[in-house]
Structures are given as structure tokens and as C-alpha cells.
Enzyme design. Structure first.
Site, PDB file in Angstrom:
ATOM      1  N   HIS A 102       1.043  -1.083  -0.004  1.00 35.02           N
ATOM      2  CA  HIS A 102       0.080   0.099  -0.008  1.00 35.02           C
ATOM      3  C   HIS A 102       0.753   1.110   0.045  1.00 35.02           C
ATOM      4  O   HIS A 102       1.850   1.420   0.896  1.00 35.02           O
ATOM      5  CB  HIS A 102      -0.832   0.084   1.361  1.00 35.02           C
ATOM      6  CG  HIS A 102      -1.779  -1.109   1.275  1.00 35.02           C
ATOM      7  ND1 HIS A 102      -3.060  -1.328   0.967  1.00 35.02           N
ATOM      8  CD2 HIS A 102      -1.411  -2.580   2.039  1.00 35.02           C
ATOM      9  CE1 HIS A 102      -3.501  -2.597   1.114  1.00 35.02           C
ATOM     10  NE2 HIS A 102      -2.604  -3.269   1.775  1.00 35.02           N
ATOM     11  N   HIS A 119      -8.634  -8.152  -0.494  1.00 37.19           N
ATOM     12  CA  HIS A 119      -8.102  -8.633   0.932  1.00 37.19           C
ATOM     13  C   HIS A 119      -9.037  -9.539   1.421  1.00 37.19           C
ATOM     14  O   HIS A 119     -10.350  -9.179   1.446  1.00 37.19           O
ATOM     15  CB  HIS A 119      -7.780  -7.497   1.665  1.00 37.19           C
ATOM     16  CG  HIS A 119      -6.516  -6.712   1.416  1.00 37.19           C
ATOM     17  ND1 HIS A 119      -6.171  -6.007   0.448  1.00 37.19           N
ATOM     18  CD2 HIS A 119      -5.383  -6.626   2.365  1.00 37.19           C
ATOM     19  CE1 HIS A 119      -4.800  -5.601   0.340  1.00 37.19           C
ATOM     20  NE2 HIS A 119      -4.660  -5.574   1.622  1.00 37.19           N
ATOM     21  N   GLU A 171      -7.946 -12.667   6.235  1.00 39.47           N
ATOM     22  CA  GLU A 171      -6.702 -12.080   6.981  1.00 39.47           C
ATOM     23  C   GLU A 171      -7.531 -12.046   8.513  1.00 39.47           C
ATOM     24  O   GLU A 171      -7.273 -12.689   9.404  1.00 39.47           O
ATOM     25  CB  GLU A 171      -6.407 -10.661   6.603  1.00 39.47           C
ATOM     26  CG  GLU A 171      -5.304  -9.966   7.407  1.00 39.47           C
ATOM     27  CD  GLU A 171      -5.047  -8.676   7.202  1.00 39.47           C
ATOM     28  OE1 GLU A 171      -6.067  -7.916   6.712  1.00 39.47           O
ATOM     29  OE2 GLU A 171      -3.793  -7.866   7.444  1.00 39.47           O
ATOM     30  N   ASP A 214       3.317  -5.418   2.500  1.00 38.17           N
ATOM     31  CA  ASP A 214       2.256  -4.719   3.034  1.00 38.17           C
ATOM     32  C   ASP A 214       2.184  -3.200   3.516  1.00 38.17           C
ATOM     33  O   ASP A 214       1.944  -2.351   2.541  1.00 38.17           O
ATOM     34  CB  ASP A 214       1.622  -5.577   4.448  1.00 38.17           C
ATOM     35  CG  ASP A 214      -0.015  -5.482   4.197  1.00 38.17           C
ATOM     36  OD1 ASP A 214      -0.659  -4.916   3.509  1.00 38.17           O
ATOM     37  OD2 ASP A 214      -0.533  -6.256   5.219  1.00 38.17           O
ATOM     38  N   ASP A 215       2.639  -3.018   4.734  1.00 38.46           N
ATOM     39  CA  ASP A 215       2.608  -1.547   5.171  1.00 38.46           C
ATOM     40  C   ASP A 215       4.014  -1.223   6.038  1.00 38.46           C
ATOM     41  O   ASP A 215       3.983  -1.328   7.193  1.00 38.46           O
ATOM     42  CB  ASP A 215       1.356  -1.417   6.118  1.00 38.46           C
ATOM     43  CG  ASP A 215       0.243  -1.530   5.516  1.00 38.46           C
ATOM     44  OD1 ASP A 215      -0.254  -0.706   4.554  1.00 38.46           O
ATOM     45  OD2 ASP A 215      -0.556  -2.665   5.710  1.00 38.46           O
TER      46      ASP A 215
HETATM   47 ZN   LIG Z   1      -2.637  -5.210   2.700  1.00 41.46          ZN
END
Ligand SMILES: [Zn+2]
Length: 324
Positions: free
Chosen positions: A16, A185, A188, A266-267
Site C-alpha cells: 500500500h 483482501h 486475514e 504490506d505496510d
Molecule cells: Zn494489505
């Protein structure tokens, strides 16, 4: 092992943009608001809930992303880190609601990100949205996404337990028909049924995370049979308590069951991780062999949207390293 990981030509396909804002840019910009080494960037930090995580992410990132130029500045630093790690292909998504918050058209953000791409990196730009955006005031924008130049595809993210609006399936199918890649997504924060929903209702071949599919062997088999790829982020999964540790992460079991899995960060703003660290932690904490890391790297190139010659060259290089 570190040299081997560095030498592998790697891809990153779950990233992201806002969550990848290099923290050093914030420190330099507003040192009083962004002190060095905030607690949430320690590897031992655990986010207690998804809303806690989201709050920390948005509080850190949103003050920065006020103009397309800020996307450009952030991506220049982010992409330079990719090149330094021998990452050669990246799929990254920006948060569609930001276009509304800052009143900037998506194509301008795409152009700003595109202009930050260095020569040695291939980048595909996605936009991600919340499940609730499909029925909210972003819908007219969503209806125009097929016309956006340089948009590789779309992703659904945010709080997974929100219901998936039924019309999402039609929008996702229409975007695929227009040549866009569709992601979602799932698996998760919610269970394997959401992975089934993404595959069967939304028709996606690219699941972001997907790891909780492991709780239902029929869904693992569905993903394997349909050739679905899981873009997995192990350090994120541990930080958010989706799995207890890297050692217990289901990545190996998913791969052994025939699901194509890739590895991404991811982040990194929130987890202070790098792609090299993802590979290294799999090797050190989950005893991934060279052959398993090679498979992860190969999987990334198999799904990468690149010319056949680029894919073949990368896979040949990986094969040489595997045999060396
Ligand atoms: Zn993600």
C-alpha cells in the site's frame, strides 16, 4: 543466506503506497510529531485490533499525503529501497478515498507515482478501496476506473468483516473485461469463507493475504485448483496477530498444498519491515530452505505483468542461483 536473498531477483505484489511512506520522511518533515523509533515500529510490537492498526497508519500517513507531489516524493524513496534490495517488479496500490480527501483526481496521483519509477524497476499501479466505498459517494469515481490511464487494477481492503456489497461482483467483472487486474483482501481478519467469497463471488485470481484459508482444506483446494495466487505478508500477519509467529505461519503449508504464494511487506511504515527481512525471517525463523525461497521468488515472476522475455530472464537468473 543473506547474499543469496539479496541476489534473487525479487517482486513485491502487495504494498500500500500510504502504508509504505518512508518514516524518515516524516521525521525530517515534522520531527516533533514523528520522533525516532516510535513504539509501533519495534519488531516486537503487536497491534491489538485492526482499528488500532488503522488509526496508527492513518495518523502517520494522512497528514503527509495532501498532494500528488507528496505521492511522488514518497514513492521516489520507496522505489529506491526496492532497487537497493534487488526488487525488480512492484505492484502497489493507493487508497482511492484519498482522491476525495485531498480533491485530487486519481490519474494525477497515478502520474505522480509513475514519474517516481526508476529505470531498473517495473511498477504497476493499483487503487484500493473499502468494501463500503462500492455503495458510497465514491461510486461515480469507481464507475470511471476503466478509463484511467496507467491504472493496472483494483483492490478491496480495510476492515474485512464489513459485508461485501453484492454489486462489487459486477464492478469487478466489468473492470476485468476492461483489462484491469482485480484483487481482494481476504482471509486475514475474517475466516476462510471470505477467501471463498473473493474467488467465487468476485472472481479474483489474486487474494491479498488469504492465509486463514488454511482453516478449511476445501478452500485451500479451491484456491489451488483455480490457480489463485495469495500475496502473503508474514511480518504483517505477526504484527497484527493474525498468526502467532513466523515459525507457525501457514505459508509453507499453503505452498505445499499447491497454492501459488508470493511474499510482500504490506505496510512498511507500520511494521518497519523490508522485503529482504521478510525472506530472511522465513529462512531464520521458519527454516525456509533456499529451494523454498526460490519458489517464492519464482511465484512472483509467474504472476508479474511483464513481457515474456523479462519473466524468462528473471526466472532463468533465479534458476541459476538455485543451482549455484
Ligand atoms: Zn494489505
Amino acid at each position: 543466506m543473506r547474499d543469496f536473498i539479496q541476489a534473487l531477483p525479487k517482486t513485491e505484489t502487495h504494498l500500500h503506497v500510504e502504508g509504505a511512506l518512508p518514516y524518515e520522511l516524516l521525521e525530517a518533515w515534522r520531527p516533533r510529531d514523528y520522533p525516532p523509533n516510535p513504539p509501533f515500529r519495534a519488531r516486537s510490537y503487536r497491534y491489538q485490533t485492526f482499528p488500532d492498526f488503522e488509526k496508527i497508519l492513518l495518523d502517520a500517513a494522512l497528514p503527509w499525503f495532501t498532494t500528488p507531489e507528496r505521492y511522488h516524493e514518497a514513492c521516489k524513496v520507496m522505489f529506491a529501497k526496492h532497487v537497493a534490495q534487488n526488487v525488480r517488479y512492484v505492484e502497489t496500490s493507493f487508497h482511492l478515498p484519498v482522491t476525495k480527501f485531498i480533491n485530487a483526481p486519481g490519474p494525477e496521483i497515478i502520474a505522480a507515482i509513475r514519474a517516481a519509477v526508476p529505470a531498473r524497476l517495473e511498477v504497476r499501479i493499483f487503487t484500493g478501496m473499502l468494501r463500503s466505498d462500492l455503495t458510497g459517494d465514491l461510486r461515480p469515481t469507481i464507475n470511471q476506473l476503466h478509463t484511467w490511464d496507467g491504472l493496472a487494477g483494483v483492490d478491496l481492503h480495510g476492515f474485512e468483516k464489513q459485508p461485501t456489497a453484492i454489486e462489487t461482483a459486477e464492478v469487478w467483472a466489468r473492470l476485468r473485461a476492461a483489462g484491469k487486474v482485480t484483487k481482494c483482501h481476504a482471509g486475514e481478519f475474517d475466516g476462510p469463507a471470505r477467501v471463498r467469497e473473493a474467488i467465487e463471488l468476485l472472481g479474483v485470481k489474486r487474494i491479498q493475504h488469504g492465509v486463514r484459508a488454511i482453516e478449511d482444506p476445501t478452500i485451500v483446494k479451491l484456491a489451488a485448483d483455480r490457480g489463485v495466487t495469495f500475496d502473503v505478508c508474514p511480518i504483517s500477519n505477526v504484527g497484527l496477530k493474525v498468526v502467532p509467529s513466523i515459525r507457525e505461519h501457514p505459508l509453507r503449508r499453503l505452498m505445499q498444498a499447491g497454492v501459488r504464494c508470493t511474499v510482500s511487506t504490506d505496510d512498511p511504515l507500520c511494521f518497519a519491515n523490508s522485503l529482504t527481512e521478510e525472506y530472511t525471517s522465513l529462512a531464520l525463523e521458519a527454516n525456509f530452505t533456499r529451494a523454498e525461497l526460490v519458489q517464492v521468488a519464482r511465484n512472483g515472476w509467474e504472476v508479474a505483468d511483464v513481457a515474456p522475455a523479462v519473466r524468462d530472464t528473471a526466472i532463468a537468473e533465479i534458476t541459476r542461483l538455485a543451482n549455484g
